[in-house]
Design a protein around this motif. Structure first.
Motif, PDB file in Angstrom:
ATOM      1  N   ASP A   9      17.083 -24.796  -5.781  1.00  9.57           N
ATOM      2  CA  ASP A   9      16.117 -25.620  -6.538  1.00  9.57           C
ATOM      3  C   ASP A   9      15.869 -25.057  -7.939  1.00  9.57           C
ATOM      4  OD1 ASP A   9      15.855 -27.201  -4.324  1.00  9.57           O
ATOM      5  OD2 ASP A   9      13.963 -26.297  -3.657  1.00  9.57           O
ATOM      6  N   TYR A  10      16.179 -23.782  -8.139  1.00 10.95           N
ATOM      7  CA  TYR A  10      15.905 -23.135  -9.434  1.00 10.95           C
ATOM      8  C   TYR A  10      17.144 -23.080 -10.324  1.00 10.95           C
ATOM      9  CZ  TYR A  10      11.455 -21.869  -7.488  1.00 10.95           C
ATOM     10  OH  TYR A  10      10.205 -21.951  -6.940  1.00 10.95           O
ATOM     11  N   SER A  11      18.283 -23.556  -9.809  1.00 13.29           N
ATOM     12  CA  SER A  11      19.520 -23.488 -10.591  1.00 13.29           C
ATOM     13  C   SER A  11      19.482 -24.496 -11.738  1.00 13.29           C
ATOM     14  CB  SER A  11      20.724 -23.771  -9.685  1.00 13.29           C
ATOM     15  OG  SER A  11      21.891 -23.849 -10.471  1.00 13.29           O
ATOM     16  N   THR A  12      19.827 -24.026 -12.944  1.00  9.60           N
ATOM     17  CA  THR A  12      19.883 -24.929 -14.099  1.00  9.60           C
ATOM     18  C   THR A  12      21.303 -25.476 -14.289  1.00  9.60           C
ATOM     19  OG1 THR A  12      20.280 -23.024 -15.519  1.00  9.60           O
ATOM     20  CG2 THR A  12      17.997 -23.777 -15.346  1.00  9.60           C
ATOM     21  N   HIS A  13      22.221 -25.047 -13.429  1.00  7.88           N
ATOM     22  CA  HIS A  13      23.607 -25.514 -13.484  1.00  7.88           C
ATOM     23  C   HIS A  13      23.647 -27.008 -13.162  1.00  7.88           C
ATOM     24  CE1 HIS A  13      27.830 -25.852 -12.126  1.00  7.88           C
ATOM     25  NE2 HIS A  13      28.040 -24.880 -13.000  1.00  7.88           N
ATOM     26  N   ARG A  14      24.569 -27.737 -13.803  1.00  6.15           N
ATOM     27  CA  ARG A  14      24.556 -29.190 -13.588  1.00  6.15           C
ATOM     28  C   ARG A  14      24.827 -29.580 -12.141  1.00  6.15           C
ATOM     29  NH1 ARG A  14      28.892 -27.452 -15.944  1.00  6.15           N
ATOM     30  NH2 ARG A  14      30.963 -28.170 -15.325  1.00  6.15           N
ATOM     31  N   GLN A  15      25.598 -28.734 -11.425  1.00  9.93           N
ATOM     32  CA  GLN A  15      25.805 -29.056 -10.004  1.00  9.93           C
ATOM     33  C   GLN A  15      24.915 -28.213  -9.085  1.00  9.93           C
ATOM     34  OE1 GLN A  15      29.762 -28.580 -10.797  1.00  9.93           O
ATOM     35  NE2 GLN A  15      30.053 -30.761 -11.113  1.00  9.93           N
ATOM     36  N   LYS A  16      23.915 -27.605  -9.665  1.00  4.73           N
ATOM     37  CA  LYS A  16      22.957 -26.774  -8.885  1.00  4.73           C
ATOM     38  C   LYS A  16      23.663 -25.629  -8.170  1.00  4.73           C
ATOM     39  CE  LYS A  16      18.964 -28.925  -9.399  1.00  4.73           C
ATOM     40  NZ  LYS A  16      17.944 -28.151 -10.075  1.00  4.73           N
ATOM     41  N   SER A  17      24.747 -25.112  -8.757  1.00  7.80           N
ATOM     42  CA  SER A  17      25.456 -24.045  -8.058  1.00  7.80           C
ATOM     43  C   SER A  17      24.671 -22.738  -8.171  1.00  7.80           C
ATOM     44  CB  SER A  17      26.879 -23.897  -8.595  1.00  7.80           C
ATOM     45  OG  SER A  17      26.874 -23.085  -9.724  1.00  7.80           O
ATOM     46  N   VAL A  18      24.880 -21.870  -7.197  1.00  6.61           N
ATOM     47  CA  VAL A  18      24.120 -20.612  -7.127  1.00  6.61           C
ATOM     48  C   VAL A  18      25.045 -19.396  -7.073  1.00  6.61           C
ATOM     49  CG1 VAL A  18      22.057 -21.593  -6.024  1.00  6.61           C
ATOM     50  CG2 VAL A  18      24.004 -20.884  -4.610  1.00  6.61           C
ATOM     51  N   ASP A  19      26.370 -19.649  -7.166  1.00 10.91           N
ATOM     52  CA  ASP A  19      27.318 -18.535  -7.067  1.00 10.91           C
ATOM     53  C   ASP A  19      28.478 -18.751  -8.027  1.00 10.91           C
ATOM     54  OD1 ASP A  19      28.361 -20.719  -5.754  1.00 10.91           O
ATOM     55  OD2 ASP A  19      29.329 -19.555  -4.193  1.00 10.91           O
ATOM     56  N   ASP A  20      29.269 -17.694  -8.236  1.00  7.05           N
ATOM     57  CA  ASP A  20      30.399 -17.791  -9.166  1.00  7.05           C
ATOM     58  C   ASP A  20      31.416 -16.705  -8.795  1.00  7.05           C
ATOM     59  OD1 ASP A  20      31.936 -18.613 -11.338  1.00  7.05           O
ATOM     60  OD2 ASP A  20      30.172 -18.813 -12.644  1.00  7.05           O
ATOM     61  N   TYR A  21      32.617 -16.797  -9.424  1.00  6.93           N
ATOM     62  CA  TYR A  21      33.662 -15.807  -9.160  1.00  6.93           C
ATOM     63  C   TYR A  21      33.240 -14.446  -9.699  1.00  6.93           C
ATOM     64  CZ  TYR A  21      36.380 -19.915  -8.111  1.00  6.93           C
ATOM     65  OH  TYR A  21      36.812 -21.074  -7.536  1.00  6.93           O
ATOM     66  N   GLN A  22      33.780 -13.367  -9.076  1.00  7.24           N
ATOM     67  CA  GLN A  22      33.429 -12.025  -9.551  1.00  7.24           C
ATOM     68  C   GLN A  22      34.225 -11.676 -10.796  1.00  7.24           C
ATOM     69  OE1 GLN A  22      33.867  -8.727  -6.933  1.00  7.24           O
ATOM     70  NE2 GLN A  22      34.567  -9.926  -5.215  1.00  7.24           N
ATOM     71  N   TYR A  23      33.581 -11.020 -11.742  1.00 10.11           N
ATOM     72  CA  TYR A  23      34.309 -10.426 -12.869  1.00 10.11           C
ATOM     73  C   TYR A  23      35.219  -9.347 -12.319  1.00 10.11           C
ATOM     74  CZ  TYR A  23      31.577 -12.629 -16.563  1.00 10.11           C
ATOM     75  OH  TYR A  23      31.006 -13.529 -17.413  1.00 10.11           O
ATOM     76  N   GLY A  24      36.417  -9.249 -12.880  1.00  8.61           N
ATOM     77  CA  GLY A  24      37.363  -8.225 -12.423  1.00  8.61           C
ATOM     78  C   GLY A  24      38.270  -8.730 -11.316  1.00  8.61           C
ATOM     79  N   GLY A  25      37.985  -9.945 -10.821  1.00  9.51           N
ATOM     80  CA  GLY A  25      38.827 -10.532  -9.786  1.00  9.51           C
ATOM     81  C   GLY A  25      38.461 -10.067  -8.395  1.00  9.51           C
ATOM     82  N   GLY A  26      39.135 -10.648  -7.417  1.00 15.44           N
ATOM     83  CA  GLY A  26      38.871 -10.285  -6.017  1.00 15.44           C
ATOM     84  C   GLY A  26      38.272 -11.452  -5.273  1.00 15.44           C
ATOM     85  N   ALA A  27      38.451 -11.380  -3.940  1.00 11.89           N
ATOM     86  CA  ALA A  27      37.999 -12.488  -3.095  1.00 11.89           C
ATOM     87  C   ALA A  27      36.485 -12.473  -2.954  1.00 11.89           C
ATOM     88  CB  ALA A  27      38.648 -12.363  -1.725  1.00 11.89           C
TER      89      ALA A  27
END
Ligand code: ADE
Length: 224
Positions: A40-58
């Motif tokens: 509910d607090y995400s300002t992302h247009r799709q309300k996403s709350v996570d993202d890929y890690q910097y440096g790569g990796g699963a």
């Protein structure tokens, strides 16, 4: 006491808090438990709350923005004694931590998911990190439920028999002694005579001995 829980799965926590002791504690106004959906607090247009890690990796990492905004809103409304992050690399939960937290007025509990939260959330906001055991759960919610239950049952007035939390296992670093109820004789398996004797002092002595014996056998580490 007031407990605010930040989660991406609030529905996972509806169950544990709406029954039995936790339900009654809230009805008696001994504790307020508030669930906040981080999404509910995400300002992302799709309300996403996570993202890929910097440096790569699963694995995805929970982003700082919605968590920071949710914490900022709560902090603008009242002061918090602790902001706790549930994580397998936190301090192992013990009765002493539960006792300590039960004396606080307002706490926030943050539940992680995926690979966890951006390290800057931990650096900037978290005052304490707690693990409920040396295993990895799919998220912090079940850990938060365990933590809340272990704290709330210690609040004065929550348990009907006021003394019963004091005789729990782990208070005094000892496991609780064995307990019996009716029938006195179950297919030849009898309740120890001492418990039927009516000698209060002797019964207390027996219980103390049994506590020590059980602790020596099962959790000698507690006696160190
Ligand atoms: N999140 C994932 N695993 C956990 C654990 N063991 N304790 C607390 N939070 C967790």
């Amino acid at each position: 006491m007031r407990i605010d829980i930040l989660t991406i799965l609030p529905q996972l926590l509806d169950g544990p808090f709406s029954d039995s002791i936790l339900k009654r504690a809230q009805e008696k106004n001994l504790v307020e438990i508030h669930l906040h959906n981080i999404r509910d607090y995400s300002t992302h247009r799709q309300k996403s709350v996570d993202d890929y890690q910097y440096g790569g990796g699963a694995g995805m990492v929970m982003t700082i923005q919605p968590i920071a905004d949710c914490i900022a809103k709560l902090k603008s409304e009242r002061d918090y004694d602790e902001i706790i992050y549930m994580t397998p690399d936190g301090d192992l939960l013990k009765q002493t931590i539960c006792n300590e937290l039960s004396l606080k007025e307002n706490i926030i509990i943050l539940c992680g998911h995926y690979k966890g939260v951006d390290q800057r959330v931990r650096d900037l906001f978290i005052t304490r990190e707690i693990s409920i055991g040396s295993y990895v759960l799919s998220g912090g919610e079940l850990g938060a439920a365990v933590l809340v239950d272990s704290i709330v049952r210690l609040l004065p007035g929550v348990l009907s028999d006021e003394t019963s939390a004091l005789t729990d296992s782990f208070q005094d670093n000892l496991l609780a002694p064995p307990v019996y109820t009716r029938p006195e004789d179950y297919n030849g398996h009898k309740v120890p005579d001492i418990l039927l004797s009516g000698h209060t002092e002797k019964i207390e002595e027996w219980r103390a001995e049994q506590s020590i014996k059980r602790t020596q056998e099962r959790r000698p580490d507690l006696l160190d």
